[in-house]
Each structure stands twice: as C-alpha cells, then as structure tokens.
Scaffold this motif. Sequence first.
Motif, short mmCIF file in Angstrom:
data_model
loop_
_atom_site.label_atom_id
_atom_site.label_comp_id
_atom_site.label_asym_id
_atom_site.label_seq_id
_atom_site.Cartn_x
_atom_site.Cartn_y
_atom_site.Cartn_z
N PHE A 161 29.74 46.49 52.05
CA PHE A 161 28.75 47.42 51.51
C PHE A 161 28.37 48.46 52.55
CE2 PHE A 161 28.02 43.29 49.42
CZ PHE A 161 28.16 43.65 48.08
N ALA A 162 28.23 49.69 52.11
CA ALA A 162 27.70 50.77 52.94
C ALA A 162 26.68 51.51 52.08
CB ALA A 162 28.83 51.71 53.39
N PRO A 163 25.85 52.37 52.68
CA PRO A 163 24.80 53.03 51.89
C PRO A 163 25.30 53.75 50.65
CG PRO A 163 24.38 53.32 54.22
CD PRO A 163 25.72 52.67 54.12
N SER A 164 26.50 54.30 50.68
CA SER A 164 26.98 55.06 49.51
C SER A 164 28.34 54.59 49.00
CB SER A 164 27.07 56.55 49.87
OG SER A 164 27.96 56.75 50.95
N THR A 165 28.86 53.48 49.53
CA THR A 165 30.17 53.00 49.09
C THR A 165 30.17 51.47 49.00
OG1 THR A 165 31.04 52.86 51.35
CG2 THR A 165 31.41 54.92 50.14
N MET A 166 31.14 50.96 48.22
CA MET A 166 31.38 49.53 48.13
C MET A 166 32.89 49.34 48.08
SD MET A 166 32.44 46.79 46.19
CE MET A 166 32.49 47.41 44.52
N MET A 167 33.39 48.38 48.87
CA MET A 167 34.83 48.11 48.88
C MET A 167 35.05 46.61 48.74
SD MET A 167 37.84 49.12 51.60
CE MET A 167 37.12 48.19 52.95
N MET A 168 35.81 46.23 47.74
CA MET A 168 36.17 44.82 47.54
C MET A 168 37.67 44.66 47.75
SD MET A 168 36.07 42.53 44.03
CE MET A 168 37.31 41.25 43.82
N LYS A 169 38.05 43.62 48.49
CA LYS A 169 39.46 43.28 48.67
C LYS A 169 39.65 41.81 48.28
CE LYS A 169 40.60 46.53 52.40
NZ LYS A 169 41.12 46.67 53.79
N ALA A 170 40.79 41.50 47.67
CA ALA A 170 41.05 40.12 47.25
C ALA A 170 42.55 39.87 47.22
CB ALA A 170 40.43 39.85 45.88
N LYS A 171 42.90 38.61 47.48
CA LYS A 171 44.28 38.15 47.32
C LYS A 171 44.35 37.41 45.99
CE LYS A 171 47.14 38.14 50.17
NZ LYS A 171 48.22 39.08 50.51
N LEU A 172 45.14 37.95 45.05
CA LEU A 172 45.23 37.35 43.73
C LEU A 172 46.08 36.08 43.76
CD1 LEU A 172 45.75 40.58 41.58
CD2 LEU A 172 43.62 39.45 42.21
N PRO A 173 45.94 35.21 42.76
CA PRO A 173 46.69 33.95 42.74
C PRO A 173 48.20 34.13 42.84
CG PRO A 173 44.93 33.85 41.13
CD PRO A 173 44.95 35.26 41.66
N ASP A 174 48.74 35.27 42.36
CA ASP A 174 50.18 35.48 42.45
C ASP A 174 50.61 36.06 43.80
OD1 ASP A 174 49.29 38.07 42.37
OD2 ASP A 174 50.48 38.68 40.64
N GLY A 175 49.65 36.19 44.72
CA GLY A 175 49.98 36.66 46.06
C GLY A 175 49.81 38.15 46.26
N THR A 176 49.58 38.92 45.20
CA THR A 176 49.41 40.36 45.34
C THR A 176 47.99 40.69 45.81
OG1 THR A 176 48.84 40.53 42.99
CG2 THR A 176 51.14 40.89 43.59
N ASP A 177 47.84 41.89 46.35
CA ASP A 177 46.54 42.32 46.86
C ASP A 177 45.82 43.18 45.82
OD1 ASP A 177 46.81 41.12 49.40
OD2 ASP A 177 48.13 42.74 50.03
N TYR A 178 44.51 43.01 45.74
CA TYR A 178 43.68 43.83 44.86
C TYR A 178 42.61 44.51 45.69
CZ TYR A 178 40.01 45.10 41.54
OH TYR A 178 39.05 45.78 40.84
N GLU A 179 42.33 45.77 45.34
CA GLU A 179 41.31 46.51 46.08
C GLU A 179 40.52 47.39 45.12
OE1 GLU A 179 41.40 49.82 49.61
OE2 GLU A 179 42.48 47.94 49.98
N LEU A 180 39.22 47.39 45.25
CA LEU A 180 38.34 48.23 44.45
C LEU A 180 37.43 49.01 45.39
CD1 LEU A 180 37.11 49.15 41.73
CD2 LEU A 180 35.59 47.16 41.86
N ASN A 181 37.54 50.33 45.36
CA ASN A 181 36.71 51.19 46.20
C ASN A 181 35.83 52.06 45.31
OD1 ASN A 181 37.82 50.54 48.88
ND2 ASN A 181 39.70 51.42 48.06
N LEU A 182 34.54 52.03 45.54
CA LEU A 182 33.60 52.81 44.73
C LEU A 182 32.80 53.76 45.61
CD1 LEU A 182 32.14 49.99 42.41
CD2 LEU A 182 34.03 51.57 41.91
N ASN A 183 32.78 55.03 45.22
CA ASN A 183 31.89 56.02 45.83
C ASN A 183 30.67 56.11 44.92
OD1 ASN A 183 33.56 56.84 48.05
ND2 ASN A 183 34.89 57.85 46.55
N LEU A 184 29.60 55.47 45.33
CA LEU A 184 28.45 55.27 44.45
C LEU A 184 27.65 56.55 44.20
CD1 LEU A 184 27.33 51.92 46.11
CD2 LEU A 184 28.69 52.19 44.02
N SER A 185 27.08 56.64 43.00
CA SER A 185 26.29 57.82 42.64
C SER A 185 24.99 57.91 43.43
CB SER A 185 25.95 57.78 41.14
OG SER A 185 27.12 57.89 40.36
N PHE A 186 24.44 56.75 43.78
CA PHE A 186 23.15 56.71 44.48
C PHE A 186 23.23 55.72 45.63
CE2 PHE A 186 22.30 58.04 40.17
CZ PHE A 186 21.42 59.10 40.33
#
Length: 332
Positions: A161-186
């Motif tokens: 978490f950062a004041p204006s962003t959120m980044m999630m990273k995860a290793k999925l069960p099939d071994g692939t990588d998942y990433e979600l990056n959000l530039n938050l409105s507030f």
Amino acid sequence: MEAAESPSELIRQANSAFVSEDYAEAAELYTKAIQIDDSKSEYYVNRAHALQKLERYTESKADAQKAIDLNPSDPKAYLRKGIACFHLQQYEEAQEAFQASSTHGGNDAGIRQWLTWTEEKLLRSKKTPVTIKHDWYQTESHVCVTVLAKNLSPDSVSVQFAPSTMMMKAKLPDGTDYELNLNLSFPIVPEQSSHTVMKTKVEIKMKKCDGIRWSSLEGQAPVNVKQIPVAIPELSAQPPVYPSSSAKKKNWDKIESEIKKEEAEEKPEGEAALNQLFQKIYGEGSDEIRRAMNKSFQESGGTVLSTNWNEVSKDKVTVKPPDGVEFKKWDE
C-alpha cells in the motif's frame, strides 16, 4: 623456496573439498588451478559445478560455456550449462544444452529428468494467462477490493500500500504469476490498510484518508467531492447507496455484513490448520520454546519440530522422516 603446487594437486584438493561440501573452498582451489593452466575444459566444468552449489549461476554458466569452447564434445559441460540456464530461467537455452549433452553421450536418466522439468517450465510460460476478475465497494471509512482468485496460499500473496497506489502480487496454483496495480482516485492510509486471503478470494481493505464518496476506484479525483452522507433513521429508512463499477445496484452494507460473517466462519483445514497451530505456539511461547522450535526444525531438515529446549540444546537434532520415507540430500 617452497615449490608451487601443480594444477593436478590443486584439482585433487578441490575435489576433496567438494566431496566435503566445502563448495567455496573447492571453487577457490579450482580457480587457482585454472590460473596456472586454463586449457583444461574439465577444470571449468568442475568449477561450474561448485558455483552451482553456491547458487552463483551466472558465473557457473560462463564456466560451462568456456568448457564447451575448449571441448565441444564434453557432455558434462553442456549439462552444467543447462542447469545454470534452468536456474536463471533461461529455459529454451537450457533445453538446447540438455539435448546437446544427451547427443554427446551424457547420462540419459539424469538428462531426461532435467529435460522434463525444463519442458514443464516452457509449457507453463506459454499458457494463456488466467483472467482474474476483481470488483470493489466502499463504506464510510474504507474502500474494499475483492480479487476473485481461488485456493491461494497466504504465503504466495503480497499486497503493498502507498498513499495513492495499491499493488497485489500472487503466485497462482498453476504456477503463473498474477499482479494487480491500482492508481487510486483518492488517497488512503497505508498503515491502516490490510488484506485477507480466503479460499475463494482475496479481500483488500484500504482506509480512506477522508470520509468522502469515491465515484471511481482509479483515475484522477474529481473536483468538489462531497462527504458521504450518514444515514439518519428519522429522515430516511434507506441506507446510503455507494457507487460501484457494476451497472447493477448492490446493497453493499448487506454484502459487507455477509463477508464479515464468512470470514468469521471460515476455518483453516489440513496443513493450513497445522501451520496456524504452530504459529500460535511460536507467537505465544517463551524464548526457550522459540529457540527449540527453530533449532529442531533447521537441524532436522524440517522433519522435527520440538518445543523442549532442555532436550534439543544438548545435541544436534537428527533427521526423522515419516515412516516409509527415505531422507536424501539433493545432489544435482
């Protein structure tokens, strides 16, 4: 003056250090031999092996390639290059090296295993990326993002978490990588934000800096944003409705209540429950219990977990694999 040691004597000492699992000493002795005679491909092959034990894969690959240049028909040189490339995630180059090792008469059983692992990595990297959906809702104090990913291990998920962003990273069960990056409105309050990994999803809760209504999850904040109105029973029997990315209106108060109920009822099972028990013992135990757990787990290769410091402090804890299982050290 004492005569300098010959390359053959240095190699003999290096091999002895390698057998004793003193890989740093072995690598140093191989280097001394190479400094005297750099024309022997086997010297580079041996040092490449020692460097792999030290997890110095880039240097190991360079040594293996030098050995190939000196002796293009040495199967061990191609094997060492393949293993180094595998650990560097250079799977196509690793596959070529293993195939070359086999062509030049390398150990078929060992090479077939490395080829199998490499082909699995290549196949996995070429899979169509899994689409993971996410949605969001808000309350007066928090913005909540729900990532619909099933069966994730809590250890495989990280959220920053950062004041204006959120980044999630995860290793999925099939071994692939998942990433979600959000530039938050507030802006949010990072230290008061958190995430929870459940069986069917990951719930991310971000604390608002101000009690304002977010018109969107991402993007530039609009001007003149109003405070979220507080529901007053005397004036209205209906709770406030919050915006969402969904076109269909949802009762977010009800959804939040259901989520909290689900979180409370959700209990870990199997290995997760056992890990939770160990964490509870470790977290609430004394310093002696923690020392006992750390020492027994590390020295036994993860096969023993004791809380009795008086017992484990006396001697090294031996490996105790489950019945019917033979414990062996990994040797590439």
